[in-house]
Design a protein around this motif. Structure first.
Motif, PDB file in Angstrom:
ATOM      1  N   SER A 203       0.847  -1.194   0.000  1.00 14.85           N
ATOM      2  CA  SER A 203       0.000   0.000   0.000  1.00 14.85           C
ATOM      3  C   SER A 203       0.879   1.240   0.000  1.00 14.85           C
ATOM      4  N   ALA A 204       0.327   2.329  -0.511  1.00 14.65           N
ATOM      5  CA  ALA A 204       1.004   3.625  -0.470  1.00 14.65           C
ATOM      6  C   ALA A 204       0.396   4.429   0.673  1.00 14.65           C
ATOM      7  N   ARG A 205       1.251   4.974   1.518  1.00 15.44           N
ATOM      8  CA  ARG A 205       0.769   5.690   2.699  1.00 15.44           C
ATOM      9  C   ARG A 205       1.598   6.940   2.963  1.00 15.44           C
ATOM     10  N   ARG A 225       4.510   0.705   1.671  1.00 14.21           N
ATOM     11  CA  ARG A 225       4.493  -0.176   2.840  1.00 14.21           C
ATOM     12  C   ARG A 225       4.091  -1.579   2.394  1.00 14.21           C
ATOM     13  N   THR A 226       4.958  -2.527   2.641  1.00  9.22           N
ATOM     14  CA  THR A 226       4.667  -3.922   2.311  1.00  9.22           C
ATOM     15  C   THR A 226       4.520  -4.715   3.601  1.00  9.22           C
ATOM     16  N   LEU A 227       3.400  -5.396   3.738  1.00  7.88           N
ATOM     17  CA  LEU A 227       3.239  -6.371   4.812  1.00  7.88           C
ATOM     18  C   LEU A 227       3.429  -7.737   4.181  1.00  7.88           C
ATOM     19  N   ARG A 228       4.503  -8.413   4.558  1.00 13.48           N
ATOM     20  CA  ARG A 228       4.791  -9.743   4.035  1.00 13.48           C
ATOM     21  C   ARG A 228       4.587 -10.770   5.136  1.00 13.48           C
ATOM     22  N   VAL A 229       3.752 -11.746   4.874  1.00 16.19           N
ATOM     23  CA  VAL A 229       3.525 -12.842   5.811  1.00 16.19           C
ATOM     24  C   VAL A 229       4.119 -14.106   5.197  1.00 16.19           C
ATOM     25  N   VAL A 230       5.000 -14.743   5.949  1.00  9.84           N
ATOM     26  CA  VAL A 230       5.682 -15.945   5.486  1.00  9.84           C
ATOM     27  C   VAL A 230       5.096 -17.155   6.209  1.00  9.84           C
ATOM     28  N   TYR A 231       4.747 -18.157   5.424  1.00 11.60           N
ATOM     29  CA  TYR A 231       4.159 -19.368   5.974  1.00 11.60           C
ATOM     30  C   TYR A 231       5.116 -20.538   5.763  1.00 11.60           C
ATOM     31  N   SER A 232       5.125 -21.446   6.725  1.00 13.46           N
ATOM     32  CA  SER A 232       5.896 -22.673   6.606  1.00 13.46           C
ATOM     33  C   SER A 232       4.932 -23.841   6.379  1.00 13.46           C
ATOM     34  N   HIS A 233       5.352 -25.039   6.733  1.00 12.91           N
ATOM     35  CA  HIS A 233       4.497 -26.203   6.544  1.00 12.91           C
ATOM     36  C   HIS A 233       3.197 -26.058   7.337  1.00 12.91           C
ATOM     37  N   VAL A 242       7.011  -5.852   8.140  1.00 15.66           N
ATOM     38  CA  VAL A 242       6.579  -4.569   7.584  1.00 15.66           C
ATOM     39  C   VAL A 242       7.813  -3.896   7.001  1.00 15.66           C
ATOM     40  N   MET A 243       7.794  -3.661   5.682  1.00 12.17           N
ATOM     41  CA  MET A 243       8.914  -3.036   4.978  1.00 12.17           C
ATOM     42  C   MET A 243       8.443  -1.712   4.392  1.00 12.17           C
ATOM     43  N   LYS A 245       9.563   1.781   2.244  1.00 13.24           N
ATOM     44  CA  LYS A 245      10.528   2.444   1.363  1.00 13.24           C
ATOM     45  C   LYS A 245       9.965   3.789   0.923  1.00 13.24           C
ATOM     46  N   ALA A 246      10.853   4.705   0.549  1.00  6.68           N
ATOM     47  CA  ALA A 246      10.425   5.976  -0.020  1.00  6.68           C
ATOM     48  C   ALA A 246       9.773   5.713  -1.373  1.00  6.68           C
ATOM     49  N   GLY A 247       8.536   6.149  -1.540  1.00  3.70           N
ATOM     50  CA  GLY A 247       7.794   5.844  -2.756  1.00  3.70           C
ATOM     51  C   GLY A 247       8.376   6.453  -4.013  1.00  3.70           C
ATOM     52  N   HIS A 248       9.101   7.574  -3.892  1.00  2.89           N
ATOM     53  CA  HIS A 248       9.633   8.237  -5.081  1.00  2.89           C
ATOM     54  C   HIS A 248      11.002   7.713  -5.482  1.00  2.89           C
ATOM     55  N   LEU A 249      11.550   6.780  -4.715  1.00  4.58           N
ATOM     56  CA  LEU A 249      12.882   6.263  -5.013  1.00  4.58           C
ATOM     57  C   LEU A 249      12.891   4.777  -5.363  1.00  4.58           C
ATOM     58  N   TYR A 250      11.790   4.079  -5.096  1.00  3.41           N
ATOM     59  CA  TYR A 250      11.780   2.633  -5.282  1.00  3.41           C
ATOM     60  C   TYR A 250      10.518   2.170  -5.985  1.00  3.41           C
ATOM     61  N   GLU A 251      10.686   1.120  -6.779  1.00  5.22           N
ATOM     62  CA  GLU A 251       9.551   0.434  -7.358  1.00  5.22           C
ATOM     63  C   GLU A 251       9.717  -1.058  -7.096  1.00  5.22           C
ATOM     64  N   LEU A 252       8.593  -1.774  -7.046  1.00  7.51           N
ATOM     65  CA  LEU A 252       8.605  -3.202  -6.801  1.00  7.51           C
ATOM     66  C   LEU A 252       8.354  -3.941  -8.113  1.00  7.51           C
ATOM     67  N   ARG A 253       9.119  -4.995  -8.336  1.00  6.78           N
ATOM     68  CA  ARG A 253       8.956  -5.790  -9.547  1.00  6.78           C
ATOM     69  C   ARG A 253       8.555  -7.215  -9.167  1.00  6.78           C
ATOM     70  N   TYR A 254       7.445  -7.657  -9.724  1.00  3.60           N
ATOM     71  CA  TYR A 254       6.970  -9.016  -9.509  1.00  3.60           C
ATOM     72  C   TYR A 254       6.917  -9.741 -10.855  1.00  3.60           C
ATOM     73  N   ASP A 255       7.547 -10.891 -10.935  1.00  6.03           N
ATOM     74  CA  ASP A 255       7.565 -11.694 -12.144  1.00  6.03           C
ATOM     75  C   ASP A 255       6.584 -12.856 -11.986  1.00  6.03           C
ATOM     76  N   PHE A 256       5.741 -13.056 -12.997  1.00  8.52           N
ATOM     77  CA  PHE A 256       4.746 -14.116 -12.945  1.00  8.52           C
ATOM     78  C   PHE A 256       4.861 -14.999 -14.179  1.00  8.52           C
ATOM     79  N   THR A 257       4.675 -16.274 -13.999  1.00  5.31           N
ATOM     80  CA  THR A 257       4.657 -17.216 -15.108  1.00  5.31           C
ATOM     81  C   THR A 257       3.207 -17.644 -15.346  1.00  5.31           C
TER      82      THR A 257
END
Length: 259
Positions: A203-205, A225-233, A242-243, A245-257
């Motif tokens: 989200s942008a905040r 603001r990224t909320l990442r939840v990691v799951y195991s077995h 909670v990560m 970053k400055a919105g004007h300096l960073y972009e997120l890249r997601y690769d999908f197949t």
């Protein structure tokens, strides 16, 4: 009938220098003005935006404060090298190999910039509501927090708050105030809780006071603001991060197949 019209309600109420800075910022972030490129001259900007010299200089001052451009008296203003960094969130999920640095840092260094992390705090605390919900904590329940800042070129790049269920973290290296070799994905794997699924909510905040100060932000620009939840077995949540970053300096890249 009184009150503003629909057209008036949609009008950009920002001052002219803020609007100029916004348009130039978009040119920079979209790549229309490449790293190292000269910005249009003051004369050209005055004509483009129908603005005074003082207004144009004020707009350029905002971009300098945001670390997007560099310039000095008598010289052209240019787009800063590495003015925006692309982060691939999936890259940080894999455990690092023996002797390898945390994946996030390794990827940043591949871009040619020195990167390091600084651990700020390790403590049990009541986490934000979305983190508590993600970890399945009871009302008022605590989690182990590892708070750190990641720096690139010695500038704050990302504020990272990692939370862990207390029953998983107590008595392990997670609870110690020291950096974890290879990062937490490696340690979680060693503890028998290998990451098998990661879910990101981005989200942008407007930055909080803590985020504003930690990232040394120049104004009211949004943060990512990224909320990442990691799951195991067995779909057990083992980490919520909670990560920010400055919105004007960073972009997120997601690769999908495509499946």
């Amino acid at each position: 009938m009184t009150g503003p019209t629909a057209e008036a309600e949609g009008h950009d109420r920002r001052s002219l220098h803020e609007r100029i800075a916004a348009d130039l910022r978009d040119d920079i972030m979209s790549g229309s003005l490449a790293p190292g490129a000269k910005l249009p001259s003051t004369t050209q900007l005055k004509a483009r935006f129908d603005a005074s010299n003082a207004t144009v200089q004020k707009a350029l001052g905002l971009l300098k404060d945001e670390r997007l451009v560099v310039g000095r008296a008598g010289a052209a203003v240019t787009v800063r090298e590495h003015r925006q960094r692309t982060v691939r969130p999936a890259a940080s999920m894999q455990p690092a190999g023996p002797g390898e640095p945390y994946r996030w840092l390794a990827e940043a260094r591949e871009g040619g910039a020195p990167a390091r992390s600084r651990l700020l705090e390790v403590a049990e605390t009541v986490p934000p509501g979305d983190v508590a919900g993600a970890l399945g904590l009871p009302d008022g329940g605590t989690a182990l927090l590892r708070r750190q800042i990641i720096l690139i070129d010695d500038e704050p790049a990302e504020l990272v708050l990692c939370f862990y269920p207390p029953d998983l973290a107590r008595g392990t290296a997670l609870a110690e105030r020291r950096r974890i070799k290879g990062g937490t994905p490696t340690l979680l794997t060693e503890l028998g809780h290998p990451p098998v699924l990661s879910v990101d909510r981005v989200s942008a905040r407007i930055p909080t006071q803590e985020q504003y100060e930690a990232l040394q932000l120049p104004g009211n620009l949004p943060v990512l603001r990224t909320l990442r939840v990691v799951y195991s077995h067995d779909e057990r949540p083992v980490e919520a991060t909670v990560m920010v970053k400055a919105g004007h300096l960073y972009e997120l890249r997601y690769d999908f197949t495509p499946s």
